[in-house]
Design a protein around this motif. Structure first.
Motif, PDB file in Angstrom:
ATOM      1  N   GLY A 274      -9.666   6.836 -16.157  1.00 30.86           N
ATOM      2  CA  GLY A 274     -10.212   6.460 -17.453  1.00 30.86           C
ATOM      3  C   GLY A 274     -10.113   4.969 -17.683  1.00 30.86           C
ATOM      4  N   PRO A 275     -10.424   4.524 -18.893  1.00 26.59           N
ATOM      5  CA  PRO A 275     -10.456   3.086 -19.211  1.00 26.59           C
ATOM      6  C   PRO A 275      -9.130   2.376 -18.964  1.00 26.59           C
ATOM      7  CG  PRO A 275     -11.486   4.369 -20.959  1.00 26.59           C
ATOM      8  CD  PRO A 275     -10.833   5.349 -20.038  1.00 26.59           C
ATOM      9  N   ASN A 276      -8.016   3.099 -19.106  1.00 22.72           N
ATOM     10  CA  ASN A 276      -6.694   2.487 -18.945  1.00 22.72           C
ATOM     11  C   ASN A 276      -6.014   2.907 -17.652  1.00 22.72           C
ATOM     12  OD1 ASN A 276      -6.791   1.189 -21.535  1.00 22.72           O
ATOM     13  ND2 ASN A 276      -6.445   3.221 -22.447  1.00 22.72           N
ATOM     14  N   GLY A 277      -6.815   3.409 -16.703  1.00 20.65           N
ATOM     15  CA  GLY A 277      -6.258   3.810 -15.423  1.00 20.65           C
ATOM     16  C   GLY A 277      -5.677   5.206 -15.383  1.00 20.65           C
ATOM     17  N   GLU A 278      -5.817   5.947 -16.486  1.00 25.90           N
ATOM     18  CA  GLU A 278      -5.272   7.298 -16.528  1.00 25.90           C
ATOM     19  C   GLU A 278      -6.109   8.234 -15.647  1.00 25.90           C
ATOM     20  OE1 GLU A 278      -8.172   6.992 -20.001  1.00 25.90           O
ATOM     21  OE2 GLU A 278      -6.684   5.735 -18.966  1.00 25.90           O
ATOM     22  N   PRO A 279      -5.488   9.253 -15.039  1.00 21.17           N
ATOM     23  CA  PRO A 279      -6.217  10.169 -14.161  1.00 21.17           C
ATOM     24  C   PRO A 279      -7.238  11.012 -14.929  1.00 21.17           C
ATOM     25  CG  PRO A 279      -3.838  10.333 -13.820  1.00 21.17           C
ATOM     26  CD  PRO A 279      -4.046   9.540 -15.062  1.00 21.17           C
ATOM     27  N   VAL A 280      -8.364  11.256 -14.305  1.00 16.61           N
ATOM     28  CA  VAL A 280      -9.366  12.182 -14.819  1.00 16.61           C
ATOM     29  C   VAL A 280      -9.568  13.249 -13.749  1.00 16.61           C
ATOM     30  CG1 VAL A 280     -11.729  12.490 -15.643  1.00 16.61           C
ATOM     31  CG2 VAL A 280     -10.510  10.347 -16.119  1.00 16.61           C
ATOM     32  N   LEU A 281      -9.234  14.493 -14.071  1.00 18.78           N
ATOM     33  CA  LEU A 281      -9.325  15.576 -13.096  1.00 18.78           C
ATOM     34  C   LEU A 281     -10.775  15.914 -12.770  1.00 18.78           C
ATOM     35  CD1 LEU A 281      -6.473  17.894 -14.436  1.00 18.78           C
ATOM     36  CD2 LEU A 281      -6.361  16.172 -12.615  1.00 18.78           C
TER      37      LEU A 281
ATOM     38  N   ASN B 293       4.732   9.870  -8.887  1.00 18.63           N
ATOM     39  CA  ASN B 293       3.651   9.017  -9.366  1.00 18.63           C
ATOM     40  C   ASN B 293       3.676   8.980 -10.883  1.00 18.63           C
ATOM     41  OD1 ASN B 293       0.682   8.644 -10.368  1.00 18.63           O
ATOM     42  ND2 ASN B 293       0.725   7.772  -8.316  1.00 18.63           N
ATOM     43  N   GLU B 294       3.769   7.786 -11.441  1.00 17.87           N
ATOM     44  CA  GLU B 294       3.923   7.650 -12.887  1.00 17.87           C
ATOM     45  C   GLU B 294       2.702   8.160 -13.655  1.00 17.87           C
ATOM     46  OE1 GLU B 294       5.030   3.638 -13.811  1.00 17.87           O
ATOM     47  OE2 GLU B 294       6.514   3.561 -12.191  1.00 17.87           O
ATOM     48  N   ARG B 295       1.512   7.853 -13.151  1.00 18.80           N
ATOM     49  CA  ARG B 295       0.292   8.300 -13.828  1.00 18.80           C
ATOM     50  C   ARG B 295       0.207   9.829 -13.849  1.00 18.80           C
ATOM     51  NH1 ARG B 295      -2.449   4.394 -16.835  1.00 18.80           N
ATOM     52  NH2 ARG B 295      -2.535   2.432 -15.676  1.00 18.80           N
ATOM     53  N   GLU B 296       0.550  10.420 -12.731  1.00 22.88           N
ATOM     54  CA  GLU B 296       0.482  11.876 -12.636  1.00 22.88           C
ATOM     55  C   GLU B 296       1.533  12.520 -13.534  1.00 22.88           C
ATOM     56  OE1 GLU B 296      -0.528  14.978  -9.080  1.00 22.88           O
ATOM     57  OE2 GLU B 296       0.854  13.347  -8.626  1.00 22.88           O
TER      58      GLU B 296
ATOM     59  N   ALA C  45       0.818  -1.208   0.000  1.00 26.42           N
ATOM     60  CA  ALA C  45       0.000   0.000   0.000  1.00 26.42           C
ATOM     61  C   ALA C  45       0.853   1.258   0.000  1.00 26.42           C
ATOM     62  CB  ALA C  45      -0.930  -0.003   1.211  1.00 26.42           C
ATOM     63  N   PHE C  46       1.961   1.231   0.754  1.00 23.96           N
ATOM     64  CA  PHE C  46       2.803   2.415   0.857  1.00 23.96           C
ATOM     65  C   PHE C  46       4.069   2.328   0.004  1.00 23.96           C
ATOM     66  CE2 PHE C  46       0.248   2.921   4.729  1.00 23.96           C
ATOM     67  CZ  PHE C  46      -0.093   4.254   4.626  1.00 23.96           C
ATOM     68  N   LEU C  47       4.165   1.247  -0.796  1.00 18.30           N
ATOM     69  CA  LEU C  47       5.279   1.078  -1.726  1.00 18.30           C
ATOM     70  C   LEU C  47       6.625   1.157  -1.017  1.00 18.30           C
ATOM     71  CD1 LEU C  47       4.046   3.149  -4.797  1.00 18.30           C
ATOM     72  CD2 LEU C  47       3.841   0.696  -4.397  1.00 18.30           C
TER      73      LEU C  47
ATOM     74  N   GLY D  89       4.607   5.484  -7.434  1.00 17.14           N
ATOM     75  CA  GLY D  89       4.199   4.222  -8.036  1.00 17.14           C
ATOM     76  C   GLY D  89       3.459   4.394  -9.349  1.00 17.14           C
ATOM     77  N   ALA D  90       2.879   3.279  -9.813  1.00 16.27           N
ATOM     78  CA  ALA D  90       2.262   3.253 -11.137  1.00 16.27           C
ATOM     79  C   ALA D  90       0.769   3.541 -11.113  1.00 16.27           C
ATOM     80  CB  ALA D  90       2.510   1.887 -11.789  1.00 16.27           C
ATOM     81  N   ASP D  91       0.163   3.626  -9.935  1.00 14.54           N
ATOM     82  CA  ASP D  91      -1.286   3.817  -9.835  1.00 14.54           C
ATOM     83  C   ASP D  91      -1.612   5.220  -9.352  1.00 14.54           C
ATOM     84  OD1 ASP D  91      -1.928   1.166 -10.617  1.00 14.54           O
ATOM     85  OD2 ASP D  91      -1.403   0.478  -8.605  1.00 14.54           O
ATOM     86  N   TRP D  92      -2.650   5.781  -9.943  1.00 15.05           N
ATOM     87  CA  TRP D  92      -3.123   7.114  -9.569  1.00 15.05           C
ATOM     88  C   TRP D  92      -3.759   7.103  -8.189  1.00 15.05           C
ATOM     89  CZ3 TRP D  92      -3.088  12.117 -10.132  1.00 15.05           C
ATOM     90  CH2 TRP D  92      -4.228  12.901  -9.942  1.00 15.05           C
ATOM     91  N   LEU D  93      -4.468   6.021  -7.868  1.00 12.60           N
ATOM     92  CA  LEU D  93      -5.096   5.889  -6.561  1.00 12.60           C
ATOM     93  C   LEU D  93      -5.013   4.440  -6.100  1.00 12.60           C
ATOM     94  CD1 LEU D  93      -8.973   5.840  -6.947  1.00 12.60           C
ATOM     95  CD2 LEU D  93      -7.493   6.091  -8.923  1.00 12.60           C
ATOM     96  N   ARG D  94      -5.185   4.248  -4.793  1.00  7.33           N
ATOM     97  CA  ARG D  94      -5.152   2.917  -4.189  1.00  7.33           C
ATOM     98  C   ARG D  94      -6.441   2.744  -3.401  1.00  7.33           C
ATOM     99  NH1 ARG D  94       0.665   4.359  -2.199  1.00  7.33           N
ATOM    100  NH2 ARG D  94       1.752   4.279  -4.184  1.00  7.33           N
TER     101      ARG D  94
END
Length: 435
Positions: free
Chosen positions: A269-276, A415-418, A163-165, A221-226
């Protein structure tokens, strides 16, 4: 069903029951033993006993009660053993040993019954005590978060590490050191009263808030949210609200988490990308969570003036009530941030206030405040400051400057997504600059 699949099903059952009951069991044992570390070990022994017994004997009708009973028997055995080996340095064991002797100096035959009385108590109070112990200010914030997730949330060490990488060994060390620190500091297993309660409650709320924030906007990490962390924090908040219903800020924090969690499905979004926020499909917001959050906010307001968490919940409520982004009451949000900055001033609050001012009164107003934060050391490497400035500069048509700010923000975030989102925004500004 094969024996292997049956054993696997029972293993999942034990894990699910443990997640729900571990705090109650560990809390009850901690009250009996006055040692969180030993209490957790004996509680886990009961879980291991279930893994051994249930595949053979079947899952009991009341699995939580079964685990509690086995754990208490182990605790009683531990107390009996400690009592028989009491000495002057073992104050608790010595006192119990004395209480279990009659006038002739011999142990009474009803020793087990006497010991068993220690197992009686209010389970809800035990969970509340455990929460206050796990979040004791004598521990670092990282240790408090790890210990709370372990003892109160029922998460395993690998889950907390993921969770905390951080490495599993790091989490394990934090937990071991935290339990040792609590024992050495002789932290009482109790809910603080009077003047001591307010700062201790603030520590509990801070830990839950920290856990939630890491889930809501992953710092690396690779995820926008956990979502798992958000759900654990929300569960802890709901438990605390049931155990301390008179505390307005508890309801305020729950309200904030309920409302923020309502956006989960719309935030990627569909591929895990952030949506503001302003780009989210609001029809995907969870209306049940919003209603629960607004009800919790009402409970917070009914208990007096709004504290910092309730004020943040009120800000989130402004967004939740707006059916469209352009219907958002930004003037009220700016006013709420003004109140929050008076109540709990911080550079982060000021940065958020800059966003609100920019939306309520124009980007120039927001940029003026954001520019005042540039020289603050605490924000020097904080990626959201150039991100906010980039957005405000873009709205002012200063696209080259906005591009530079988005690129700087992308270089600072872990954060990679960000980072991908910020670089995309920088590229967009590049196109507008040359257009």
């Amino acid at each position: 069903m094969t024996a292997a699949s049956q054993a696997s099903d029972i293993g999942r059952t034990v894990e699910a029951v443990w997640r729900m009951e571990s705090a109650r069991i560990t809390g009850a044992l901690s009250r009996m033993l006055r040692d969180v570390g030993i209490a957790e070990e004996l509680a886990q022994d009961a879980m291991l006993q279930a893994l051994e017994s249930w595949p053979r004997d079947g899952v009991p009708e009341r699995p939580g009660a079964w685990l509690m009973q086995v754990a208490k028997h182990r605790a009683l055995d531990h107390l009996r053993h400690a009592s028989m080996h009491a000495n002057k340095e073992g104050e608790l064991s010595w006192e119990m040993d004395e209480q279990l002797r009659d006038q002739s100096g011999q142990r009474r035959p009803d020793e087990l019954a006497e010991l068993a009385q220690l197992a009686e108590g209010d389970i809800d109070d035990d969970v509340l005590r455990l929460m206050f112990v796990a979040c004791h200010p004598v521990l670092s914030s990282e240790a408090r978060a790890a210990l709370t997730l372990k003892l109160v949330g029922g998460l395993a060490t690998p889950e907390i590490a993921r969770a905390f990488l951080v490495p599993e060994a790091t989490v394990a060390q934090r937990i071991v050191r935290a339990k040792r620190t609590l024992a050495e500091a002789r932290v009482p297993f109790e809910v603080p009263r009077g003047e001591e309660r307010k700062p201790r409650l603030a520590s509990v709320l801070q830990v839950i808030y920290l856990i939630y924030n890491e889930g809501y906007s992953a710092s690396a990490g690779a995820d926008w949210l956990r979502p798992g962390l958000c759900r654990e924090a929300l569960r802890l908040g709901r438990v605390l609200a049931e155990l301390a219903p008179e505390e307005g800020e508890v309801h305020g924090l729950v309200a904030l988490m309920e409302i923020q969690s309502s956006r989960e499905r719309a935030r990627t979004g569909p591929n895990g990308e952030p949506v503001l926020l302003l780009d989210q499909d609001r029809s995907r917001w969870d209306q049940l969570l919003i209603r629960r959050g607004l009800a919790a906010l009402d409970r917070a307001a009914s208990r007096g003036s709004l504290g910092p968490y309730a004020l943040q919940a009120a800000i989130a409520a402004c967004h939740a009530r707006a059916l469209r982004p352009d219907a958002t009451d930004w003037v009220r949000i700016a006013a709420l941030y003004d109140a929050l900055s008076q109540l709990r001033p911080s550079p982060i609050v000021e940065l958020n206030r800059a966003v609100a001012l920019g939306m309520a009164y124009g980007p120039a107003e927001g940029l003026a405040l954001a520019d005042q934060l540039l020289d603050l050391p605490v924000l020097r490497n904080y990626h959201l400051l150039p991100s906010v400035r980039g957005d405000l500069l873009a709205r002012l048509g200063r696209h080259a400057e906005a591009r530079a700010e988005f690129e700087r923000a992308a270089g600072l975030t872990q954060n990679e997504r960000e980072r991908t989102l910020l670089l995309a925004r920088a590229h967009e500004q590049k196109g507008l600059t040359h257009g």
